[in-house]
Structures are given as C-alpha cells and as structure tokens.
Design a protein around this motif. Structure first.
Motif, mmCIF file in Angstrom:
data_model
loop_
_atom_site.group_PDB
_atom_site.id
_atom_site.type_symbol
_atom_site.label_atom_id
_atom_site.label_comp_id
_atom_site.label_asym_id
_atom_site.label_seq_id
_atom_site.Cartn_x
_atom_site.Cartn_y
_atom_site.Cartn_z
ATOM 1 N N ALA A 41 -18.707 39.834 32.147
ATOM 2 C CA ALA A 41 -19.611 40.496 33.281
ATOM 3 C C ALA A 41 -18.811 41.183 34.334
ATOM 4 O O ALA A 41 -19.668 41.671 35.426
ATOM 5 C CB ALA A 41 -20.253 39.295 34.045
ATOM 6 N N VAL A 42 -17.687 41.633 34.072
ATOM 7 C CA VAL A 42 -17.016 42.478 34.838
ATOM 8 C C VAL A 42 -17.665 43.574 35.457
ATOM 9 O O VAL A 42 -17.577 44.131 36.662
ATOM 10 C CB VAL A 42 -15.730 42.781 34.165
ATOM 11 C CG1 VAL A 42 -15.432 43.871 33.390
ATOM 12 C CG2 VAL A 42 -14.704 43.415 35.432
ATOM 13 N N GLN A 43 -18.616 44.432 34.619
ATOM 14 C CA GLN A 43 -19.282 45.723 34.899
ATOM 15 C C GLN A 43 -20.053 45.343 36.050
ATOM 16 O O GLN A 43 -20.692 46.089 36.790
ATOM 17 C CB GLN A 43 -19.872 46.184 33.568
ATOM 18 C CG GLN A 43 -21.006 45.647 32.959
ATOM 19 C CD GLN A 43 -20.684 44.331 31.965
ATOM 20 O OE1 GLN A 43 -19.337 44.024 31.970
ATOM 21 N NE2 GLN A 43 -21.438 43.664 31.664
ATOM 22 N N GLU A 44 -20.504 43.989 36.014
ATOM 23 C CA GLU A 44 -21.481 43.646 37.267
ATOM 24 C C GLU A 44 -21.124 43.314 38.467
ATOM 25 O O GLU A 44 -21.573 43.256 39.527
ATOM 26 C CB GLU A 44 -22.234 42.334 36.927
ATOM 27 C CG GLU A 44 -23.161 42.318 35.660
ATOM 28 C CD GLU A 44 -23.681 41.132 35.036
ATOM 29 O OE1 GLU A 44 -23.614 39.981 35.637
ATOM 30 O OE2 GLU A 44 -24.535 41.137 34.249
ATOM 31 N N PHE A 45 -19.521 43.179 38.602
ATOM 32 C CA PHE A 45 -19.086 42.953 39.609
ATOM 33 C C PHE A 45 -18.320 44.191 40.656
ATOM 34 O O PHE A 45 -18.245 45.204 40.045
ATOM 35 C CB PHE A 45 -17.694 42.193 39.575
ATOM 36 C CG PHE A 45 -18.139 40.573 39.414
ATOM 37 C CD1 PHE A 45 -17.904 39.682 40.613
ATOM 38 C CD2 PHE A 45 -18.319 40.112 38.163
ATOM 39 C CE1 PHE A 45 -18.187 38.603 40.264
ATOM 40 C CE2 PHE A 45 -18.897 38.873 37.969
ATOM 41 C CZ PHE A 45 -18.576 37.772 39.007
ATOM 42 N N ARG A 46 -18.414 43.731 41.961
ATOM 43 C CA ARG A 46 -17.765 44.677 43.023
ATOM 44 C C ARG A 46 -16.898 43.821 43.685
ATOM 45 O O ARG A 46 -17.273 42.829 43.895
ATOM 46 C CB ARG A 46 -19.027 45.224 44.023
ATOM 47 C CG ARG A 46 -20.038 46.154 43.154
ATOM 48 C CD ARG A 46 -19.533 47.432 42.707
ATOM 49 N NE ARG A 46 -20.423 48.282 42.031
ATOM 50 C CZ ARG A 46 -20.687 48.044 40.819
ATOM 51 N NH1 ARG A 46 -19.943 47.303 39.883
ATOM 52 N NH2 ARG A 46 -21.540 48.782 39.993
ATOM 53 N N VAL A 47 -15.995 44.749 44.088
ATOM 54 C CA VAL A 47 -14.718 43.822 44.847
ATOM 55 C C VAL A 47 -14.195 44.281 45.995
ATOM 56 O O VAL A 47 -14.518 45.575 46.193
ATOM 57 C CB VAL A 47 -13.604 43.382 44.194
ATOM 58 C CG1 VAL A 47 -13.687 42.687 42.828
ATOM 59 C CG2 VAL A 47 -12.877 44.781 43.505
#
Length: 177
Positions: A41-47
């Motif tokens: 799911a990394v593409q769904e994340f913002r940091v």
C-alpha cells in the motif's frame, strides 16, 4: 516550530512507517499490519519528514468506491504531536482525494475531536445505497468491512467512531463537442 514537509511515501520509508505505527498498534489505537501490507500500500501513503529526513508522521488514502475513500493509518510521532503534522497530512490526503474525484472521506477513529475539527461528522449505518453495499460487501478488505460496520469486524472497532466528511469538490468542466 521545527519545519517538516509532507510528501508521497517511497519504499525506503516503509520500515519507518511500520515503526511509527507500531506503538499505536500496541495501545490498540490502530490495527496492526504486516510489513508486506505496508509495502503493498506504499502508493497510498503520505509521510511527514523533518529537516533531518526522519519520518515523523504518516497517513494513507484508500479508495473504497467511486466517490468515497478512507483515511487510514494517520499517525504522528509523539514528540511531534501538536505541531500541525496531523493537520498537514490530512490536508494532503484530502487534496489527493479531490484530485481523484472523490466526494466523501471516511475514517474509523478514537480521535473524534481531531477529525471533527477537520469537518468529519459521526455517521450511522446506511451511508451507501443498497446496490453499492452489495458490491462493497464482496471486498476482502478489512477497512471496507469496518466502513460497512459488518459484524465480523466489531471486535476491532469497539470504542471507535465512524466518521464521514463531504469534500468540497467542484463539478468537472465538460467540454462541448
């Protein structure tokens, strides 16, 4: 106030995201996820990243249906609380949702005050028409089951509040043919 930036997550961030979220999992504030799920799911994340390149916050946008998505895994490192990190992440997630053409955002949270300050309101059970419900109930995703308030996820959601926000989305301009 120490500066931070919000950006799209990258695969090298995944272990830091996992480490950031884990204390919240231990306190039963967030649901635990295996490391592989974060990579998927990394593409769904913002940091949120501080000036030293350390991840101090994260959040994800997970599309559920054509007009609705869920805010997931919004977390801020305790020493960065009350510095605007959660607000900035949620603002970015909302902007991403608008860019995708979504009209509503859902969250399942203990942080009712925080989300309430950002326009989310508690919801009841019927938030989608029966025909959409029939499609969504087929999803194997636990977050969708939580959105639908299915009995099989009740132990995971005890004490949480289901909240929804209507996004201010201008109708897309249609070209004349």
């Amino acid at each position: 106030m120490t500066a931070f930036t919000v950006r799209r997550a990258r695969t090298p961030d995944v272990r830091a995201i996992h480490a950031l979220v884990e204390p919240y999992v231990q306190r039963r504030i967030l649901l635990g996820k295996d490391l592989v799920v974060f990579y998927e799911a990394v593409q769904e994340f913002r940091v949120a990243e501080d000036a030293n390149g350390e991840i101090v916050g994260c959040g994800a946008l997970h599309v559920i249906w054509e007009d609705i998505a869920e805010v997931r895994t919004l977390a801020v490192r305790p020493d960065w609380m009350h510095r605007g990190v959660g607000h900035a992440l949620l603002e970015r997630i909302e902007a991403d949702a608008v860019e995708l053409g979504l009209r509503r955002l859902f969250c399942l949270t203990f942080e009712v005050e925080f989300f309430g300050r950002h326009g989310f309101l508690p919801i009841g059970e019927e938030v989608v028409p029966p025909e959409v419900y029939a499609e969504l109930v087929r999803s194997p995703d636990e977050g969708v089951a939580e959105f639908l308030d299915l009995a099989r996820v009740k132990p995971n959601t005890l004490g949480n509040t289901r909240m929804l926000k209507q996004l201010d989305v201008a109708a897309p301009a249609r070209s004349r043919a």
